[in-house]
Design an enzyme around this catalytic site. Structure first.
Site, PDB file in Angstrom:
ATOM      1  N   HIS A 177      65.544  46.305  53.147  1.00  0.00           N
ATOM      2  CA  HIS A 177      65.303  45.063  53.876  1.00  0.00           C
ATOM      3  C   HIS A 177      65.948  43.939  53.084  1.00  0.00           C
ATOM      4  O   HIS A 177      65.953  43.968  51.854  1.00  0.00           O
ATOM      5  CB  HIS A 177      63.796  44.779  53.995  1.00  0.00           C
ATOM      6  CG  HIS A 177      63.511  43.366  54.419  1.00  0.00           C
ATOM      7  ND1 HIS A 177      63.486  42.996  55.740  1.00  0.00           N
ATOM      8  CD2 HIS A 177      63.307  42.213  53.699  1.00  0.00           C
ATOM      9  CE1 HIS A 177      63.267  41.684  55.821  1.00  0.00           C
ATOM     10  NE2 HIS A 177      63.149  41.195  54.590  1.00  0.00           N
ATOM     11  N   LYS A 210      63.220  50.627  50.919  1.00  0.00           N
ATOM     12  CA  LYS A 210      62.288  51.175  51.908  1.00  0.00           C
ATOM     13  C   LYS A 210      61.902  52.636  51.593  1.00  0.00           C
ATOM     14  O   LYS A 210      62.554  53.315  50.789  1.00  0.00           O
ATOM     15  CB  LYS A 210      62.922  51.070  53.298  1.00  0.00           C
ATOM     16  CG  LYS A 210      63.074  49.616  53.793  1.00  0.00           C
ATOM     17  CD  LYS A 210      63.607  49.597  55.230  1.00  0.00           C
ATOM     18  CE  LYS A 210      63.680  48.199  55.788  1.00  0.00           C
ATOM     19  NZ  LYS A 210      64.172  48.187  57.197  1.00  0.00           N
ATOM     20  N   GLU A 233      59.147  35.136  52.485  1.00  0.00           N
ATOM     21  CA  GLU A 233      58.976  36.557  52.151  1.00  0.00           C
ATOM     22  C   GLU A 233      58.689  36.763  50.661  1.00  0.00           C
ATOM     23  O   GLU A 233      57.873  37.618  50.287  1.00  0.00           O
ATOM     24  CB  GLU A 233      60.217  37.338  52.592  1.00  0.00           C
ATOM     25  CG  GLU A 233      60.339  37.370  54.117  1.00  0.00           C
ATOM     26  CD  GLU A 233      61.618  38.032  54.627  1.00  0.00           C
ATOM     27  OE1 GLU A 233      61.763  38.150  55.850  1.00  0.00           O
ATOM     28  OE2 GLU A 233      62.474  38.440  53.798  1.00  0.00           O
ATOM     29  N   ARG A 238      72.803  40.486  52.361  1.00  0.00           N
ATOM     30  CA  ARG A 238      73.007  41.025  53.713  1.00  0.00           C
ATOM     31  C   ARG A 238      74.350  41.777  53.780  1.00  0.00           C
ATOM     32  O   ARG A 238      74.473  42.798  54.451  1.00  0.00           O
ATOM     33  CB  ARG A 238      72.993  39.903  54.758  1.00  0.00           C
ATOM     34  CG  ARG A 238      71.673  39.193  54.926  1.00  0.00           C
ATOM     35  CD  ARG A 238      70.567  40.032  55.510  1.00  0.00           C
ATOM     36  NE  ARG A 238      70.898  40.668  56.757  1.00  0.00           N
ATOM     37  CZ  ARG A 238      70.011  41.221  57.597  1.00  0.00           C
ATOM     38  NH1 ARG A 238      68.705  41.182  57.289  1.00  0.00           N
ATOM     39  NH2 ARG A 238      70.374  41.804  58.699  1.00  0.00           N
ATOM     40  N   TYR A 241      56.068  41.961  59.023  1.00  0.00           N
ATOM     41  CA  TYR A 241      56.967  42.138  60.174  1.00  0.00           C
ATOM     42  C   TYR A 241      56.417  41.497  61.452  1.00  0.00           C
ATOM     43  O   TYR A 241      56.859  41.847  62.549  1.00  0.00           O
ATOM     44  CB  TYR A 241      57.236  43.627  60.395  1.00  0.00           C
ATOM     45  CG  TYR A 241      58.302  44.198  59.486  1.00  0.00           C
ATOM     46  CD1 TYR A 241      59.620  43.718  59.512  1.00  0.00           C
ATOM     47  CD2 TYR A 241      58.021  45.243  58.614  1.00  0.00           C
ATOM     48  CE1 TYR A 241      60.599  44.252  58.677  1.00  0.00           C
ATOM     49  CE2 TYR A 241      59.007  45.780  57.778  1.00  0.00           C
ATOM     50  CZ  TYR A 241      60.289  45.275  57.818  1.00  0.00           C
ATOM     51  OH  TYR A 241      61.269  45.801  57.004  1.00  0.00           O
ATOM     52  N   ASN A 297      66.414  52.722  57.344  1.00  0.00           N
ATOM     53  CA  ASN A 297      67.705  52.212  56.892  1.00  0.00           C
ATOM     54  C   ASN A 297      67.701  51.659  55.470  1.00  0.00           C
ATOM     55  O   ASN A 297      68.493  50.791  55.118  1.00  0.00           O
ATOM     56  CB  ASN A 297      68.253  51.193  57.908  1.00  0.00           C
ATOM     57  CG  ASN A 297      67.316  50.030  58.113  1.00  0.00           C
ATOM     58  OD1 ASN A 297      66.301  49.917  57.440  1.00  0.00           O
ATOM     59  ND2 ASN A 297      67.674  49.138  59.029  1.00  0.00           N
TER      60      ASN A 297
HETATM   61  P1  ADP Z   1      67.494  43.921  59.662  1.00  0.00           P
HETATM   62  O1  ADP Z   1      66.604  44.769  58.781  1.00  0.00           O
HETATM   63  O2  ADP Z   1      68.945  44.347  59.570  1.00  0.00           O
HETATM   64  O3  ADP Z   1      67.304  42.444  59.449  1.00  0.00           O
HETATM   65  P2  ADP Z   1      65.946  43.617  62.132  1.00  0.00           P
HETATM   66  O4  ADP Z   1      65.334  42.410  61.490  1.00  0.00           O
HETATM   67  O5  ADP Z   1      66.534  43.454  63.501  1.00  0.00           O
HETATM   68  O6  ADP Z   1      67.083  44.252  61.184  1.00  0.00           O
HETATM   69  O7  ADP Z   1      64.862  44.778  62.237  1.00  0.00           O
HETATM   70  C1  ADP Z   1      63.925  44.994  61.206  1.00  0.00           C
HETATM   71  C2  ADP Z   1      63.821  46.469  60.948  1.00  0.00           C
HETATM   72  O8  ADP Z   1      63.259  47.122  62.103  1.00  0.00           O
HETATM   73  C3  ADP Z   1      65.155  47.213  60.731  1.00  0.00           C
HETATM   74  O9  ADP Z   1      65.656  47.092  59.425  1.00  0.00           O
HETATM   75  C4  ADP Z   1      64.759  48.632  61.068  1.00  0.00           C
HETATM   76  O10 ADP Z   1      64.047  49.263  60.001  1.00  0.00           O
HETATM   77  C5  ADP Z   1      63.807  48.421  62.245  1.00  0.00           C
HETATM   78  N1  ADP Z   1      64.532  48.484  63.522  1.00  0.00           N
HETATM   79  C6  ADP Z   1      65.370  47.573  64.050  1.00  0.00           C
HETATM   80  N2  ADP Z   1      65.865  47.959  65.239  1.00  0.00           N
HETATM   81  C7  ADP Z   1      65.312  49.179  65.484  1.00  0.00           C
HETATM   82  C8  ADP Z   1      65.402  50.110  66.558  1.00  0.00           C
HETATM   83  N3  ADP Z   1      66.185  49.879  67.620  1.00  0.00           N
HETATM   84  N4  ADP Z   1      64.691  51.264  66.467  1.00  0.00           N
HETATM   85  C9  ADP Z   1      63.883  51.510  65.399  1.00  0.00           C
HETATM   86  N5  ADP Z   1      63.747  50.666  64.364  1.00  0.00           N
HETATM   87  C10 ADP Z   1      64.453  49.521  64.380  1.00  0.00           C
HETATM   88 MG    MG Z   2      65.626  41.266  59.771  1.00  0.00          MG
END
Ligand code: ADP
Ligand code: MG
Length: 140
Positions: free
Chosen positions: A117, A11, A128, A87, A51, A114
């Site tokens: 992805h 990212k 994807e 993961r 997304y 973070n």
């Molecule tokens: P993951 O990436 O661990 O699969 P999710 O699919 O729940 O997590 O969310 C997709 C992405 O959205 C996250 O990786 C993060 O970048 C963003 N995200 C998730 N939850 C939050 C939040 N509470 N506030 C801001 N951004 C978030």
């Molecule tokens: Mg996810």
């Protein structure tokens, strides 16, 4: 277990801080092989499409703006049990909750920024991968 393919993104927070090699090293150490990779600057349409599953969530706008803020590296990873393994090495969404040694624990800035992805299922991995790659771009 079987050999699987999964989809990964390095990212904008990580590309901006010159951490692409550090992230790939973690993936490779976990036994995953990069079988396709390209550095792109996502368009808003691409980020919204990718997304779309999150479009009702309160952070959707913030997430899209973040994903188009800097280049990303989209990748296909291959290996034994690749979806779950990726993961695992990524760590929890919120870096504060991520296990020691994971990518997000070591490099992520926040729950939003973070660093990586990773597909959450084999079914989504295929969707994807097809979103960003043509079959001939995946070279085993
Ligand atoms: P993951 O990436 O661990 O699969 P999710 O699919 O729940 O997590 O969310 C997709 C992405 O959205 C996250 O990786 C993060 O970048 C963003 N995200 C998730 N939850 C939050 C939040 N509470 N506030 C801001 N951004 C978030
Ligand atoms: Mg996810």
């Amino acid at each position: 277990m079987a050999i699987q393919r999964t989809f990964s993104i390095i990212k904008p927070d990580a590309t901006k801080r010159n951490l692409t090699g550090a992230v790939v090293a973690k993936l490779e150490e976990a036994g995953l092989r990069v079988v396709a990779s390209k550095r792109i600057h996502m368009t808003k349409d691409q980020a919204e499409g990718f997304y779309a599953v999150h479009k009702e969530r309160p952070f959707f706008g913030e997430l899209v703006e973040f994903m188009i803020s800097e280049p990303v590296v989209v990748q296909v990873l291959e290996g034994e049990d690749a979806v779950a393994k990726n993961r695992e090495v990524m760590g929890a969404t919120n870096p504060e909750e991520a296990d020691a040694g994971t990518i997000r624990k070591e490099y992520a800035l926040s729950i939003g920024e973070n660093s990586v992805h990773g597909s959450d299922s084999l079914e989504n991995a295929e969707i994807e991968i097809n979103f960003f790659f043509k079959p001939e771009e995946i070279v085993g």
